[in-house]
Design an enzyme around this catalytic site. Structure first.
Site, PDB file in Angstrom:
ATOM      1  N   THR A 125       0.831  -1.213   0.000  1.00  0.00           N
ATOM      2  CA  THR A 125       0.000   0.000   0.000  1.00  0.00           C
ATOM      3  C   THR A 125       0.861   1.258   0.000  1.00  0.00           C
ATOM      4  O   THR A 125       2.001   1.243   0.495  1.00  0.00           O
ATOM      5  CB  THR A 125      -0.908  -0.006   1.257  1.00  0.00           C
ATOM      6  OG1 THR A 125      -1.411   1.302   1.492  1.00  0.00           O
ATOM      7  CG2 THR A 125      -0.150  -0.422   2.517  1.00  0.00           C
ATOM      8  N   ASP A 126       0.289   2.357  -0.502  1.00  0.00           N
ATOM      9  CA  ASP A 126       1.011   3.639  -0.459  1.00  0.00           C
ATOM     10  C   ASP A 126       1.177   4.133   0.982  1.00  0.00           C
ATOM     11  O   ASP A 126       1.990   5.013   1.244  1.00  0.00           O
ATOM     12  CB  ASP A 126       0.313   4.701  -1.313  1.00  0.00           C
ATOM     13  CG  ASP A 126      -1.103   5.041  -0.876  1.00  0.00           C
ATOM     14  OD1 ASP A 126      -1.618   4.385   0.053  1.00  0.00           O
ATOM     15  OD2 ASP A 126      -1.711   5.968  -1.461  1.00  0.00           O
ATOM     16  N   GLU A 127       0.418   3.540   1.920  1.00  0.00           N
ATOM     17  CA  GLU A 127       0.507   4.012   3.310  1.00  0.00           C
ATOM     18  C   GLU A 127       1.876   3.738   3.928  1.00  0.00           C
ATOM     19  O   GLU A 127       2.215   4.313   4.958  1.00  0.00           O
ATOM     20  CB  GLU A 127      -0.604   3.392   4.159  1.00  0.00           C
ATOM     21  CG  GLU A 127      -1.972   3.785   3.649  1.00  0.00           C
ATOM     22  CD  GLU A 127      -3.099   3.561   4.645  1.00  0.00           C
ATOM     23  OE1 GLU A 127      -2.865   3.619   5.857  1.00  0.00           O
ATOM     24  OE2 GLU A 127      -4.218   3.314   4.176  1.00  0.00           O
ATOM     25  N   TYR A 153      -1.216  -0.435  11.261  1.00  0.00           N
ATOM     26  CA  TYR A 153      -1.484  -1.090   9.964  1.00  0.00           C
ATOM     27  C   TYR A 153      -0.344  -0.837   8.985  1.00  0.00           C
ATOM     28  O   TYR A 153       0.264  -1.771   8.448  1.00  0.00           O
ATOM     29  CB  TYR A 153      -2.816  -0.587   9.374  1.00  0.00           C
ATOM     30  CG  TYR A 153      -2.964  -0.891   7.896  1.00  0.00           C
ATOM     31  CD1 TYR A 153      -3.089  -2.200   7.438  1.00  0.00           C
ATOM     32  CD2 TYR A 153      -2.960   0.134   6.941  1.00  0.00           C
ATOM     33  CE1 TYR A 153      -3.210  -2.487   6.076  1.00  0.00           C
ATOM     34  CE2 TYR A 153      -3.078  -0.139   5.585  1.00  0.00           C
ATOM     35  CZ  TYR A 153      -3.202  -1.449   5.159  1.00  0.00           C
ATOM     36  OH  TYR A 153      -3.314  -1.729   3.820  1.00  0.00           O
ATOM     37  N   LYS A 157       2.505  -3.388   7.263  1.00  0.00           N
ATOM     38  CA  LYS A 157       2.678  -3.584   5.812  1.00  0.00           C
ATOM     39  C   LYS A 157       4.113  -3.236   5.394  1.00  0.00           C
ATOM     40  O   LYS A 157       4.709  -3.916   4.566  1.00  0.00           O
ATOM     41  CB  LYS A 157       1.678  -2.720   5.023  1.00  0.00           C
ATOM     42  CG  LYS A 157       0.214  -3.102   5.198  1.00  0.00           C
ATOM     43  CD  LYS A 157      -0.132  -4.468   4.640  1.00  0.00           C
ATOM     44  CE  LYS A 157      -0.090  -4.534   3.138  1.00  0.00           C
ATOM     45  NZ  LYS A 157      -0.552  -5.879   2.655  1.00  0.00           N
TER      46      LYS A 157
END
Ligand code: NAD
Length: 342
Positions: A125-127, A153, A157
């Site tokens: 994810t871009d997060e 979260y 990741k």
């Protein structure tokens, strides 16, 4: 090609399975999912009887079970969607995020290594890049932007991503990673912004928006994400990370207003609630690498995708109304107080 897809009963995984079976009917897919609150077997009903599709209920943290499955099925490719995926839940209870998102990933890679899988693809994810300031619209996330996470979260990741690259460097595992922006589309669990607002608006319930709703996200229609992963599997370079995003930045509040407009609902349904802890301000992906190397571009404009999505939720009320009950209702009331979906 025999593709093992984990987390395929969830939002993006199920859309990926539909996309692959349609685009590559010569391939076969084995879906592994332990069916957490976010996994829904009924989503996969349309393909359940297809000869080149099978489903196994299994937890990716079950080392013995996963090794046994690889021994019996010998997949060529693994695509790992399985994850705990909701930031708010990670703030409430980080533990399971670490177990599934990090340990689960390592177990899958151990099995991939032991059974000579030709490609292990990690859906990220871009997060993992953290956030960008609101007053610097010139800044974007690139593949070499340092990882700088905000929530349990995104930290889980990012940890998994580091582990994936370590397995490549240390053991030569043929890996790829994709880091995508926010997805929207059919089959998204109604705790995420867009389906939550559609479901509440349809029921004339309050629309809870964190803070002023000024946070910016980059939105991509889920099928465009699936198309990108498919391209990476077939043409992407081993050991590489690919950013995926639609250059479609929107403020949360504008998305909520757009949904109100589409459904003919008044803005006074909107309720500003206390902001999420550590709330990221802006995400913005530069997808230049996947465009240049693999020719990927999104097909669906946001104006079209959001209409398709709203129409899908209108046409599939039975799917999400089933979900909005029981345990989820208790969770919702805890997070947003009264005004839950009833
Ligand atoms: N939703 C987004 O906007 C977005 C954007 C970028 C990346 N991602 C990533 O894409 C992936 C899929 O996201 P999603 O939105 O479809 O998530 P989701 O929560 O809708 O689905 C996750 C699926 O994984 C399964 N699962 C969870 N833990 C498991 C375990 N231990 N063993 C086996 N199965 C398990 C669940 O049952 C569910 O079917 C995740 O890795 C997420 O980090 C999501």
């Amino acid at each position: 090609m025999k593709i093992l897809v984990t987390g395929g009963a969830g939002f993006i995984g199920s859309n990926f399975i539909f996309y692959e079976l349609e685009k590559h009917p010569e391939d076969s897919i084995l879906c592994v999912d332990c069916l957490t609150y976010a996994g829904n077997l009924s989503t996969l009903e349309p393909v359940m009887e297809q000869e080149n599709f099978s489903f196994v209920k299994m937890d990716i943290r079950d080392r013995e079970g996963i090794f046994d499955l690889f021994e019996k099925t010998r997949p060529d490719v693994v695509v790992n969607f399985a994850a705990e995926s909701h930031v708010d839940r990670s703030i409430e209870n980080p533990q399971v995020f670490l177990e599934t998102n990090i340990i689960g990933t390592s177990i899958l890679m151990d099995a991939a290594k032991a059974y000579g899988v030709k490609r292990y693809h990690q859906v990220s994810t871009d997060e993992v890049y953290g956030d960008l300031p609101m007053d610097r619209p010139d800044l974007f996330f690139y593949e070499d932007t340092p990882l700088h996470t905000s929530s349990p979260y995104s930290s889980s990741k990012a940890s998994a991503d580091l582990l994936v690259m370590a397995y490549h460097r240390t053991y030569g595992l043929p890996v790829t990673i994709s880091r995508c922006s926010n997805n929207y589309g059919p089959y998204q669990f109604p705790e995420k912004l867009i389906p939550l607002m559609i479901a509440n608006a349809l029921a004339d319930k309050p629309l809870p928006v964190y803070g002023e709703g000024l946070n910016i996200r980059d939105w991509l229609y889920v099928q465009d994400h699936c198309k990108a992963i498919d391209l990476i599997l077939r043409k992407g370079r081993v050991g590489e990370v690919y950013n995926i995003g639609g250059h479609n930045e929107m403020r949360n509040i504008d998305i909520v207003k757009l949904i109100c407009d589409e459904l003919g609902k008044p803005y006074d349904l909107i309720r500003h609630v206390e902001d999420r802890k550590g709330h990221d301000q802006r995400y913005a992906i530069d997808p230049g690498k996947i465009h240049k190397e693999l020719g990927w571009l999104p097909d669906t404009k946001f104006a079209d995708g959001i209409r398709l999505t709203i129409q899908w939720y209108l046409d599939h009320k039975d799917w999400w109304e089933n979900i909005i009950s029981g345990d989820y209702q208790k969770y919702y009331e805890k997070m947003y107080g009264e005004g839950g979906i009833h």
